[in-house]
Motif scaffolding. Structure first.
Motif, PDB file in Angstrom:
ATOM      1  N   GLY A  32       0.630  -1.153  -0.174  1.00 55.86           N
ATOM      2  CA  GLY A  32       0.085   0.073   0.175  1.00 55.86           C
ATOM      3  C   GLY A  32       0.743   1.550  -0.067  1.00 55.86           C
ATOM      4  N   MET A  33       2.171   1.238   0.158  1.00 57.85           N
ATOM      5  CA  MET A  33       2.908   2.449   0.009  1.00 57.85           C
ATOM      6  C   MET A  33       2.819   2.989  -1.497  1.00 57.85           C
ATOM      7  N   LEU A  34       2.850   4.240  -1.566  1.00 61.30           N
ATOM      8  CA  LEU A  34       2.479   4.771  -2.989  1.00 61.30           C
ATOM      9  C   LEU A  34       3.951   5.458  -3.517  1.00 61.30           C
ATOM     10  N   GLY A  35       4.274   5.183  -4.462  1.00 62.47           N
ATOM     11  CA  GLY A  35       5.395   5.802  -5.342  1.00 62.47           C
ATOM     12  C   GLY A  35       5.087   6.862  -6.436  1.00 62.47           C
ATOM     13  N   VAL A  36       5.707   7.894  -6.377  1.00 67.47           N
ATOM     14  CA  VAL A  36       5.363   9.269  -7.407  1.00 67.47           C
ATOM     15  C   VAL A  36       6.443   9.555  -8.070  1.00 67.47           C
ATOM     16  N   SER A  37       7.598   8.917  -8.475  1.00 66.61           N
ATOM     17  CA  SER A  37       8.595   9.699  -9.225  1.00 66.61           C
ATOM     18  C   SER A  37       9.141   8.759 -10.134  1.00 66.61           C
ATOM     19  N   GLY A  38      10.186   9.555 -10.951  1.00 69.02           N
ATOM     20  CA  GLY A  38      10.989   8.506 -12.069  1.00 69.02           C
ATOM     21  C   GLY A  38      11.849   7.746 -11.281  1.00 69.02           C
ATOM     22  N   ILE A  39      12.221   8.116 -10.206  1.00 66.82           N
ATOM     23  CA  ILE A  39      13.316   7.120  -9.589  1.00 66.82           C
ATOM     24  C   ILE A  39      12.490   5.988  -9.015  1.00 66.82           C
TER      25      ILE A  39
END
Length: 131
Positions: free
Chosen positions: A80-87
């Motif tokens: 459930g952790m949300l990632g929001v980048s190109g990395i």
């Protein structure tokens, strides 16, 4: 200008790079959103997976963007952790795998001041000439 307005939003706290124990702080409450951008992990214990999972279990939304935030998100997205980048996307695709690809060394005294470290040899970020 939009970023400045966000950073000036009421109730927003901007903290130094995350370290072990930060998400256990009683100021982090149910309904909060913790955005992990950077973290310390050489001079102090790093932010641990179980700490993030415990925060999410307390209904804290945890978002990761860069450096350790992106790495932890790639590992914990199924929970459930949300990632929001190109990395983050590069971790998910397997373009980068370890923290040494994105590591930035902190000052030797343990303060969160950045003392940039070069990426590991062969990294997609390795320097190929003078800058």
């Amino acid at each position: 200008m939009a970023n400045l307005l966000i950073l000036a939003s009421p109730g927003l706290r901007v903290l130094p790079p995350a370290r072990h124990g930060d998400l256990f702080d009683t100021a982090v409450r149910s309904g909060d959103t913790a955005a992990l951008i950077d973290g310390m992990y050489h001079q102090v214990s790093a932010l641990r997976h179980k700490e993030i999972l415990a925060a999410m279990g307390r209904e804290v939304r945890v978002v990761g963007t860069a450096r350790i935030g992106a790495l932890r998100t790639a590992e914990l997205a199924p929970y459930g952790m949300l990632g929001v980048s190109g990395i983050y996307t590069a971790y998910v695709r397997g373009d980068i795998e370890g923290d040494d690809d994105v590591a930035v060394g902190q000052a030797p005294d343990g303060t969160p001041r950045s003392a940039s470290a070069p990426p590991r040899p062969g990294s997609s970020r390795a320097c190929t000439g003078p800058h």
